[in-house]
Write a protein that holds these residues in place. Structure first.
Motif, PDB file in Angstrom:
ATOM      1  N   ILE A 375       4.177 -16.749  -0.241  1.00  6.28           N
ATOM      2  CA  ILE A 375       5.234 -16.353  -1.188  1.00  6.28           C
ATOM      3  C   ILE A 375       4.922 -14.982  -1.778  1.00  6.28           C
ATOM      4  O   ILE A 375       5.801 -14.114  -1.896  1.00  6.28           O
ATOM      5  N   ILE A 376       3.697 -14.773  -2.145  1.00  7.20           N
ATOM      6  CA  ILE A 376       3.305 -13.496  -2.737  1.00  7.20           C
ATOM      7  C   ILE A 376       3.470 -12.365  -1.727  1.00  7.20           C
ATOM      8  O   ILE A 376       3.944 -11.280  -2.059  1.00  7.20           O
ATOM      9  N   LYS A 377       3.112 -12.632  -0.520  1.00  8.95           N
ATOM     10  CA  LYS A 377       3.271 -11.603   0.508  1.00  8.95           C
ATOM     11  C   LYS A 377       4.748 -11.266   0.715  1.00  8.95           C
ATOM     12  O   LYS A 377       5.113 -10.104   0.901  1.00  8.95           O
ATOM     13  N   CYS A 378       5.524 -12.282   0.664  1.00 11.20           N
ATOM     14  CA  CYS A 378       6.958 -12.054   0.836  1.00 11.20           C
ATOM     15  C   CYS A 378       7.484 -11.200  -0.297  1.00 11.20           C
ATOM     16  O   CYS A 378       8.257 -10.258  -0.089  1.00 11.20           O
ATOM     17  N   ARG A 379       7.062 -11.553  -1.487  1.00 14.00           N
ATOM     18  CA  ARG A 379       7.495 -10.790  -2.648  1.00 14.00           C
ATOM     19  C   ARG A 379       6.985  -9.347  -2.574  1.00 14.00           C
ATOM     20  O   ARG A 379       7.712  -8.386  -2.858  1.00 14.00           O
ATOM     21  N   LEU A 380       5.786  -9.185  -2.189  1.00 13.50           N
ATOM     22  CA  LEU A 380       5.206  -7.849  -2.076  1.00 13.50           C
ATOM     23  C   LEU A 380       5.944  -7.044  -1.019  1.00 13.50           C
ATOM     24  O   LEU A 380       6.197  -5.844  -1.185  1.00 13.50           O
ATOM     25  N   SER A 381       6.285  -7.701   0.038  1.00 14.75           N
ATOM     26  CA  SER A 381       7.023  -7.006   1.091  1.00 14.75           C
ATOM     27  C   SER A 381       8.374  -6.529   0.591  1.00 14.75           C
ATOM     28  O   SER A 381       8.818  -5.422   0.882  1.00 14.75           O
ATOM     29  N   ASP A 382       9.010  -7.378  -0.199  1.00 18.46           N
ATOM     30  CA  ASP A 382      10.299  -6.986  -0.773  1.00 18.46           C
ATOM     31  C   ASP A 382      10.155  -5.729  -1.622  1.00 18.46           C
ATOM     32  O   ASP A 382      10.912  -4.772  -1.486  1.00 18.46           O
ATOM     33  N   LEU A 383       9.181  -5.774  -2.496  1.00 16.31           N
ATOM     34  CA  LEU A 383       9.001  -4.640  -3.399  1.00 16.31           C
ATOM     35  C   LEU A 383       8.563  -3.391  -2.649  1.00 16.31           C
ATOM     36  O   LEU A 383       8.989  -2.281  -2.973  1.00 16.31           O
ATOM     37  N   TYR A 384       7.763  -3.563  -1.660  1.00 11.99           N
ATOM     38  CA  TYR A 384       7.315  -2.429  -0.857  1.00 11.99           C
ATOM     39  C   TYR A 384       8.516  -1.783  -0.180  1.00 11.99           C
ATOM     40  O   TYR A 384       8.676  -0.555  -0.160  1.00 11.99           O
ATOM     41  N   THR A 385       9.326  -2.619   0.374  1.00 16.10           N
ATOM     42  CA  THR A 385      10.515  -2.084   1.040  1.00 16.10           C
ATOM     43  C   THR A 385      11.431  -1.381   0.046  1.00 16.10           C
ATOM     44  O   THR A 385      12.024  -0.328   0.334  1.00 16.10           O
ATOM     45  N   GLN A 386      11.507  -1.963  -1.140  1.00 20.03           N
ATOM     46  CA  GLN A 386      12.357  -1.363  -2.160  1.00 20.03           C
ATOM     47  C   GLN A 386      11.830   0.006  -2.573  1.00 20.03           C
ATOM     48  O   GLN A 386      12.599   0.948  -2.763  1.00 20.03           O
ATOM     49  N   VAL A 387      10.522   0.119  -2.694  1.00 15.11           N
ATOM     50  CA  VAL A 387       9.934   1.398  -3.065  1.00 15.11           C
ATOM     51  C   VAL A 387      10.169   2.424  -1.970  1.00 15.11           C
ATOM     52  O   VAL A 387      10.593   3.554  -2.221  1.00 15.11           O
ATOM     53  N   PHE A 388       9.926   2.030  -0.761  1.00 12.03           N
ATOM     54  CA  PHE A 388      10.068   2.984   0.344  1.00 12.03           C
ATOM     55  C   PHE A 388      11.515   3.391   0.571  1.00 12.03           C
ATOM     56  O   PHE A 388      11.800   4.462   1.111  1.00 12.03           O
ATOM     57  N   SER A 389      12.440   2.550   0.182  1.00 16.69           N
ATOM     58  CA  SER A 389      13.836   2.905   0.376  1.00 16.69           C
ATOM     59  C   SER A 389      14.234   4.079  -0.503  1.00 16.69           C
ATOM     60  O   SER A 389      15.252   4.731  -0.246  1.00 16.69           O
ATOM     61  N   GLN A 390      13.448   4.343  -1.525  1.00 15.25           N
ATOM     62  CA  GLN A 390      13.757   5.435  -2.426  1.00 15.25           C
ATOM     63  C   GLN A 390      12.918   6.676  -2.153  1.00 15.25           C
ATOM     64  O   GLN A 390      12.991   7.642  -2.895  1.00 15.25           O
ATOM     65  N   LEU A 391      12.090   6.603  -1.140  1.00 14.24           N
ATOM     66  CA  LEU A 391      11.236   7.735  -0.816  1.00 14.24           C
ATOM     67  C   LEU A 391      11.807   8.466   0.395  1.00 14.24           C
ATOM     68  O   LEU A 391      12.124   7.838   1.423  1.00 14.24           O
ATOM     69  N   HIS A 392      11.923   9.772   0.256  1.00 14.06           N
ATOM     70  CA  HIS A 392      12.438  10.592   1.353  1.00 14.06           C
ATOM     71  C   HIS A 392      11.622  11.873   1.434  1.00 14.06           C
ATOM     72  O   HIS A 392      11.112  12.359   0.417  1.00 14.06           O
ATOM     73  N   ASP A 393      11.491  12.356   2.624  1.00 12.48           N
ATOM     74  CA  ASP A 393      10.772  13.616   2.775  1.00 12.48           C
ATOM     75  C   ASP A 393      11.685  14.782   2.430  1.00 12.48           C
ATOM     76  O   ASP A 393      12.832  14.588   1.973  1.00 12.48           O
ATOM     77  N   GLU A 394      11.154  15.972   2.669  1.00 11.06           N
ATOM     78  CA  GLU A 394      11.912  17.155   2.273  1.00 11.06           C
ATOM     79  C   GLU A 394      13.224  17.263   3.019  1.00 11.06           C
ATOM     80  O   GLU A 394      14.190  17.843   2.524  1.00 11.06           O
ATOM     81  N   GLU A 395      13.260  16.684   4.193  1.00  5.45           N
ATOM     82  CA  GLU A 395      14.479  16.738   4.979  1.00  5.45           C
ATOM     83  C   GLU A 395      15.390  15.549   4.731  1.00  5.45           C
ATOM     84  O   GLU A 395      16.399  15.383   5.404  1.00  5.45           O
ATOM     85  N   GLY A 396      14.950  14.699   3.809  1.00  5.35           N
ATOM     86  CA  GLY A 396      15.790  13.565   3.473  1.00  5.35           C
ATOM     87  C   GLY A 396      15.589  12.341   4.334  1.00  5.35           C
ATOM     88  O   GLY A 396      16.290  11.345   4.204  1.00  5.35           O
TER      89      GLY A 396
END
Length: 426
Positions: A375-396
């Motif tokens: 369960i914790i891994k699942c939750r962590l995966s969710d949050l990880y994905t959420q964080v990465f969805s907001q990260l973009h490089d200089e080219e977007g």
DNA sequence: GAGACTTGTCATGTA
DNA sequence: ATTACATGACAAGTC
């Protein structure tokens, strides 16, 4: 991103999984603990255990409430060696102790649950005592059974409760008066059969030797008094001439027997039923052994040898006396051996029951731990994905979770770094 | 009478 | 070498 990060950190239990010198956001070490979850990363496509709630958005607290409906005691308190159950293979060299510590910190309710288990174990110990008590009851029953055919003149009832030199020689009075009495009913004087050494004429041993045979009438010596004139006459039921011996034992008591034991051994319990003689008693009677079987068996070797020196015995008598001594001691040894064997069996059965109960608890605990870890891994995966969805490089272009990970430096800053790269100083 | 159980004894090994 | 003790094996008795 900050909001998502705070949400990520809100899972306080995750911090307990932090391993020094490891990327705190790398879950690979924990993936190895979870065979149900693949190690392919934290993608949402990970297979989920059947027991895991359908949503990964469940609050961790709610997760734990569901996962630990009851308390479980720390198994280590029951068996310090059982941490081996936590020694699952962990890549990165993490020891089992580390994982156990994490486990306990991760699941606070687990501590209470483990305490509960510990109490149950104590209760089990009480039950164990109960078993032993039942066993002892059986022994007492056995001890009360006289063996009339005992060659060595001993019986369970006269045996010491435990194998110990003190009990065997000194402490426990015999329950069987026959031990101290050969049961001789002959009216003839057997004392005439022996050539008493001049120095021993009139000795108390001489009297004692005859006192060991109820019904024997003694040749009266100068220093002998009729039995009914002796000090211990108040024992009304006593009709046999054994009092001089008892007096001797009470006064001198150099034979290794306690005063009480010697005293009681010389005063047989009144019995309306004549006790048949066993083989050794009959042999001793036939060969006219001048002392009791009890002394033959229970005297220390020095006293026994001294006793032998006080009489002139022929070879047959000596052989019989030594056989009686050997058999008598071996009989007690065999009784003690069997008693220990039974006690060992009871002890092992109790241990087996405890181990089975512990195994059951550990199995249940492990299953619950695996479920919550997933369960914790699942939750962590969710949050990880959420964080990465907001990260973009200089080219977007978004950063890939498979290629980058988050690492936190000592100053608290968080960096996005390639997975095959480690920040210096971390 | 058979079988389980108990108990004593012997043989043997150990301290 | 002697002694005490432990224990497996066996036999006899008992239930």
């Amino acid at each position: 991103m900050d909001l998502a990060w705070q949400e990520l950190m809100a899972i306080t239990e995750l911090q307990e999984f932090e391993v020094p010198n490891e990327n705190p956001f790398e879950a690979i070490p924990y993936l190895s603990m979870e065979p149900m979850v693949s190690q392919g990363g934290f993608g949402m496509s990970q297979p989920q255990p059947e027991s895991i709630p359908a949503t990964c958005d469940a609050h961790p607290a709610a997760v734990y409430e569901n996962a630990y409906p009851e308390m479980m005691p720390p198994y280590q308190r029951l068996n310090p060696h059982m941490d081996m159950h936590y020694s699952l293979p962990v890549p990165g060299g993490h020891g089992s102790s580390r994982m156990l510590a994490n486990t306990q910190a991760l699941h606070p309710p687990l501590m209470s649950l483990l305490e509960h288990m510990n109490m149950k174990t104590r209760s089990h110990g009480i039950a164990k005592d109960g078993v032993i008590n039942l066993h002892c009851t059986g022994q007492i029953k056995q001890a009360c059974t006289d063996d009339l055919e005992s060659d060595s003149g001993l019986s369970l009832g006269s045996s010491p409760p435990l194998a110990s030199p003190e009990n065997a020689v000194h402490g426990v009075p015999s329950y069987l008066p026959a031990d101290g009495m050969m049961g001789y009913a002959e009216s003839e004087s057997i004392g005439e059969q022996y050539r008493m050494r001049p120095s021993l004429l009139g000795s108390v041993d001489y009297q004692q030797s005859y006192s060991s045979y109820p019904g024997t009438s003694f040749p009266t010596t100068a220093n002998m008094q009729p039995i009914n004139q002796q000090t211990y006459q108040p024992i009304a039921s006593l009709k046999q001439p054994v009092l001089p011996t008892a007096l001797h034992d009470l006064q001198l008591n150099s034979s290794g027997l306690t005063r009480l034991g010697a005293y009681q051994s010389m005063y047989p319990k009144p019995s309306s039923v004549p006790v048949p003689l066993n083989r050794d008693q009959r042999r001793a009677r036939t060969l006219k052994i001048p002392f009791s079987l009890d002394k033959i068996v229970n005297l220390p070797v020095d006293d026994f040898n001294e006793l032998l020196t006080q009489f002139t015995l022929n070879d047959a008598q000596l052989a019989l006396v030594r056989d009686i001594r050997r058999r008598g001691k071996n009989k007690v040894a065999a009784q003690n051996c069997r008693k220990r064997k039974l006690e060992n069996i009871v002890h092992l059965e109790n241990e087996l029951g405890q181990l089975r109960a512990q195994r059951e608890h550990l199995t249940r605990e492990r299953l619950e731990f695996q479920q919550n870890l997933a369960i914790i891994k699942c939750r962590l995966s969710d949050l990880y994905t959420q964080v990465f969805s907001q990260l973009h490089d200089e080219e977007g272009h978004p950063y890939s979770v498979e290629e980058y990970s988050l690492q936190q430096t000592n100053d608290g800053n968080i960096y996005l770094v390639p997975r095959n790269t480690a920040l210096e100083g971390e």
